[in-house]
Design a protein around this motif. Structure first.
Motif, PDB file in Angstrom:
ATOM      1  N   GLU A 182     -16.750   6.330  -4.943  1.00 24.15           N
ATOM      2  CA  GLU A 182     -17.303   6.831  -6.205  1.00 24.15           C
ATOM      3  C   GLU A 182     -16.293   6.673  -7.344  1.00 24.15           C
ATOM      4  O   GLU A 182     -16.645   6.217  -8.438  1.00 24.15           O
ATOM      5  CB  GLU A 182     -17.661   8.297  -6.018  1.00 24.15           C
ATOM      6  CG  GLU A 182     -18.715   8.776  -6.960  1.00 24.15           C
ATOM      7  CD  GLU A 182     -19.024  10.234  -6.716  1.00 24.15           C
ATOM      8  OE1 GLU A 182     -18.735  11.036  -7.601  1.00 24.15           O
ATOM      9  OE2 GLU A 182     -19.522  10.560  -5.617  1.00 24.15           O
ATOM     10  N   ASP A 183     -15.026   7.014  -7.066  1.00 25.38           N
ATOM     11  CA  ASP A 183     -13.982   6.860  -8.100  1.00 25.38           C
ATOM     12  C   ASP A 183     -13.857   5.394  -8.503  1.00 25.38           C
ATOM     13  O   ASP A 183     -13.726   5.073  -9.685  1.00 25.38           O
ATOM     14  CB  ASP A 183     -12.626   7.353  -7.570  1.00 25.38           C
ATOM     15  CG  ASP A 183     -12.625   8.868  -7.380  1.00 25.38           C
ATOM     16  OD1 ASP A 183     -13.535   9.527  -7.916  1.00 25.38           O
ATOM     17  OD2 ASP A 183     -11.725   9.379  -6.683  1.00 25.38           O
ATOM     18  N   THR A 184     -13.887   4.511  -7.497  1.00 24.33           N
ATOM     19  CA  THR A 184     -13.730   3.082  -7.792  1.00 24.33           C
ATOM     20  C   THR A 184     -14.905   2.583  -8.628  1.00 24.33           C
ATOM     21  O   THR A 184     -14.734   1.800  -9.558  1.00 24.33           O
ATOM     22  CB  THR A 184     -13.651   2.283  -6.474  1.00 24.33           C
ATOM     23  OG1 THR A 184     -12.644   2.863  -5.660  1.00 24.33           O
ATOM     24  CG2 THR A 184     -13.336   0.824  -6.729  1.00 24.33           C
ATOM     25  N   LEU A 185     -16.113   3.053  -8.294  1.00 20.74           N
ATOM     26  CA  LEU A 185     -17.285   2.642  -9.065  1.00 20.74           C
ATOM     27  C   LEU A 185     -17.153   3.086 -10.515  1.00 20.74           C
ATOM     28  O   LEU A 185     -17.417   2.322 -11.444  1.00 20.74           O
ATOM     29  CB  LEU A 185     -18.552   3.257  -8.461  1.00 20.74           C
ATOM     30  CG  LEU A 185     -19.101   2.597  -7.208  1.00 20.74           C
ATOM     31  CD1 LEU A 185     -20.263   3.409  -6.642  1.00 20.74           C
ATOM     32  CD2 LEU A 185     -19.577   1.182  -7.534  1.00 20.74           C
ATOM     33  N   LEU A 186     -16.713   4.332 -10.677  1.00 20.80           N
ATOM     34  CA  LEU A 186     -16.577   4.870 -12.026  1.00 20.80           C
ATOM     35  C   LEU A 186     -15.562   4.060 -12.830  1.00 20.80           C
ATOM     36  O   LEU A 186     -15.814   3.695 -13.982  1.00 20.80           O
ATOM     37  CB  LEU A 186     -16.148   6.333 -11.941  1.00 20.80           C
ATOM     38  CG  LEU A 186     -16.441   7.172 -13.172  1.00 20.80           C
ATOM     39  CD1 LEU A 186     -17.931   7.294 -13.400  1.00 20.80           C
ATOM     40  CD2 LEU A 186     -15.832   8.552 -13.011  1.00 20.80           C
ATOM     41  N   GLU A 187     -14.423   3.750 -12.192  1.00 17.40           N
ATOM     42  CA  GLU A 187     -13.411   2.933 -12.859  1.00 17.40           C
ATOM     43  C   GLU A 187     -13.979   1.569 -13.234  1.00 17.40           C
ATOM     44  O   GLU A 187     -13.763   1.068 -14.327  1.00 17.40           O
ATOM     45  CB  GLU A 187     -12.240   2.684 -11.910  1.00 17.40           C
ATOM     46  CG  GLU A 187     -10.990   3.472 -12.222  1.00 17.40           C
ATOM     47  CD  GLU A 187     -10.036   3.379 -11.046  1.00 17.40           C
ATOM     48  OE1 GLU A 187      -9.665   2.259 -10.679  1.00 17.40           O
ATOM     49  OE2 GLU A 187      -9.702   4.454 -10.485  1.00 17.40           O
ATOM     50  N   THR A 188     -14.734   0.985 -12.307  1.00 17.71           N
ATOM     51  CA  THR A 188     -15.292  -0.339 -12.538  1.00 17.71           C
ATOM     52  C   THR A 188     -16.281  -0.302 -13.705  1.00 17.71           C
ATOM     53  O   THR A 188     -16.293  -1.178 -14.555  1.00 17.71           O
ATOM     54  CB  THR A 188     -16.021  -0.819 -11.267  1.00 17.71           C
ATOM     55  OG1 THR A 188     -15.116  -0.710 -10.171  1.00 17.71           O
ATOM     56  CG2 THR A 188     -16.498  -2.250 -11.394  1.00 17.71           C
ATOM     57  N   VAL A 189     -17.081   0.751 -13.755  1.00 19.54           N
ATOM     58  CA  VAL A 189     -18.125   0.849 -14.780  1.00 19.54           C
ATOM     59  C   VAL A 189     -17.528   1.187 -16.138  1.00 19.54           C
ATOM     60  O   VAL A 189     -17.816   0.526 -17.134  1.00 19.54           O
ATOM     61  CB  VAL A 189     -19.136   1.949 -14.374  1.00 19.54           C
ATOM     62  CG1 VAL A 189     -20.027   2.291 -15.531  1.00 19.54           C
ATOM     63  CG2 VAL A 189     -19.944   1.503 -13.185  1.00 19.54           C
ATOM     64  N   VAL A 190     -16.681   2.202 -16.169  1.00 18.16           N
ATOM     65  CA  VAL A 190     -16.145   2.642 -17.451  1.00 18.16           C
ATOM     66  C   VAL A 190     -15.152   1.611 -17.979  1.00 18.16           C
ATOM     67  O   VAL A 190     -15.091   1.342 -19.176  1.00 18.16           O
ATOM     68  CB  VAL A 190     -15.516   4.046 -17.332  1.00 18.16           C
ATOM     69  CG1 VAL A 190     -14.882   4.454 -18.637  1.00 18.16           C
ATOM     70  CG2 VAL A 190     -16.589   5.043 -16.935  1.00 18.16           C
ATOM     71  N   GLY A 191     -14.397   0.996 -17.061  1.00 17.51           N
ATOM     72  CA  GLY A 191     -13.455  -0.050 -17.470  1.00 17.51           C
ATOM     73  C   GLY A 191     -14.199  -1.217 -18.077  1.00 17.51           C
ATOM     74  O   GLY A 191     -13.784  -1.796 -19.043  1.00 17.51           O
TER      75      GLY A 191
END
Ligand code: GDP
Length: 378
Positions: free
Chosen positions: A369-378
């Protein structure tokens, strides 16, 4: 042609069966139509309808005298109403038939059926809200996550309008200075350095546009494809993620019978996941079908989760599916980490983040979930 001087009416609650449903009227004839159809329990209401108070009574057919429904009725006189016109709300029972009958009586008594969004259009044209706020009304109604709701509420309360208004004011001041200098060159107007002022407005506008992009993600969500060859655990992963989130916001059948759309809430960002798994096929076509399905959902995706099975060696199908990804942000999910791992898959899309999870036990899902968030927000 947009007209504002007639009276519009609509069923303002969703159609279906519910405890209550509301028929709303707005316009100069709203009160007259209500008087014609409403029989208050307290006859004194007729002489003096109390503004803003709910009054108990019945909707009665004006010709046959038949009681159509037992209702609460609210009269809200202009200008302190949503549309800035006279508004009447009839709280009836929330079944389709009574609501349609009440609406029909309003129409035959002189109202016109409101078009989609017409109450909000009147609020806009009568100056109660501005365009940003009218958009916010639509966003609020459509919000799929709490974060999206929060953004819409802020905008409805005038957050965006105030920021734009302040920038507009700065530009007007610069313009006034420039015009004064041009029109009255002989006057001693104190010199003013407008370059930094303009740069400041430019930077603030760019920041607003960046916010708008982020707002769009929160409003519309991201179409997310979970792809991979059969049996790597795509359905299990989707279910595990939905369970972890405990927020199945919507469950809408997709275009074909074998696809299902589900929305999961990734810290406020709606991820609309198209689940194409679950099709039963004979063994020999199963591999090909996996590739085909991946191709279909990839074509529409903003974000990709490429799932592989860490307990099995990489196969050419993994490579083939990875090759179909068309530049979308992708996270490689190495599943089944509870089993003995025979491969690390680091050669597969080496530039994408890799996360080891077990859809079965739930291990690694937080990190995913953290990685997805980083990928999306980044
Ligand atoms: P899909 O075809 O990619 O959607 O795969 P499924 O979600 O249907 O899973 C295929 C099989 O793998 C099922 O028997 C699952 O129970 C099993 N499976 C899925 N995830 C895991 C996992 O993390 N660990 C283990 N041991 N089995 C899993």
């Amino acid at each position: 042609m947009i007209t504002l001087d007639d009276t519009i009416a609509a069923i303002s609650t969703p159609l279906g069966q519910g405890g209550i449903g509301i028929v709303r009227l707005s316009g100069p004839e709203a009160l007259a139509i209500a008087r014609r159809l409403f029989r208050p329990a307290d006859p004194a209401w007729r002489d003096k309808p109390e503004p803003g108070r709910l009054t108990y009574g019945h909707i009665v057919h004006p010709e046959s005298g038949e009681v159509v429904d037992e209702v609460l009725l609210a009269v809200m006189p202009a200008p302190h109403t949503y549309t800035r016109q006279d508004v009447v709300e009839i709280d009836a029972h929330g079944g389709l038939v009574p609501l349609r009958e009440i609406l029909g009586l309003c129409l035959s008594s002189g109202a016109r059926a409101a078009g989609p969004g017409e109450f909000t259009l009147r609020a806009l044209l009568n100056g109660r809200i501005d365009l940003a706020q009218a958009e916010a009304v639509a966003d609020l109604v459509a919000a799929r996550t709490q974060a999206a709701r929060r953004l819409a509420t802020g905008q409805l309360q005038g957050g965006l309008s105030q920021r734009v208004g302040a920038l507009r004011q700065e530009l007007i001041e610069v313009l006034a200075y420039l015009e004064a200098v041009v029109d009255f060159p002989d006057d001693e107007i104190p010199q003013r350095d407008i370059a930094p002022e303009l740069a400041h407005v430019g930077e603030a506008l760019r920041a607003l546009l960046r916010d708008a992009d982020r707002g769009m993600i929160y409003r519309q969500g991201l179409r997310t494809a979970i792809v991979g060859r059969p049996n790597v655990g795509k359905s299990s992963l989707l279910n595990a993620l939905l369970r972890a989130e405990r927020a199945i916001v919507a469950e809408v059948p997709g275009t074909t019978r074998d696809t299902l759309e589900e929305t999961m809430d990734l810290q406020g960002i709606p991820l609309v996941v198209v689940d194409t798994a679950g099709i039963v096929a004979s063994e020999d076509v199963v591999e090909r079908l996996g590739v085909e399905r991946s191709r279909r959902s990839l074509a529409m995706a903003d974000l990709v989760l490429l799932v592989v099975d860490g307990s099995l060696p990489p196969s050419s199908a993994d490579e083939e599916i990875a090759g179909l990804i068309d530049g979308q942000p992708t996270v490689v999910v190495v599943n089944k980490r509870d089993l003995a791992q025979v491969a690390d898959y680091c050669q597969l899309l080496p530039d994408a983040p890799h996360v080891n999870v077990s859809a079965l036990t739930g291990a690694g899902l937080d990190e995913l979930e953290d990685t997805l968030l980083e990928t999306v927000v980044g």
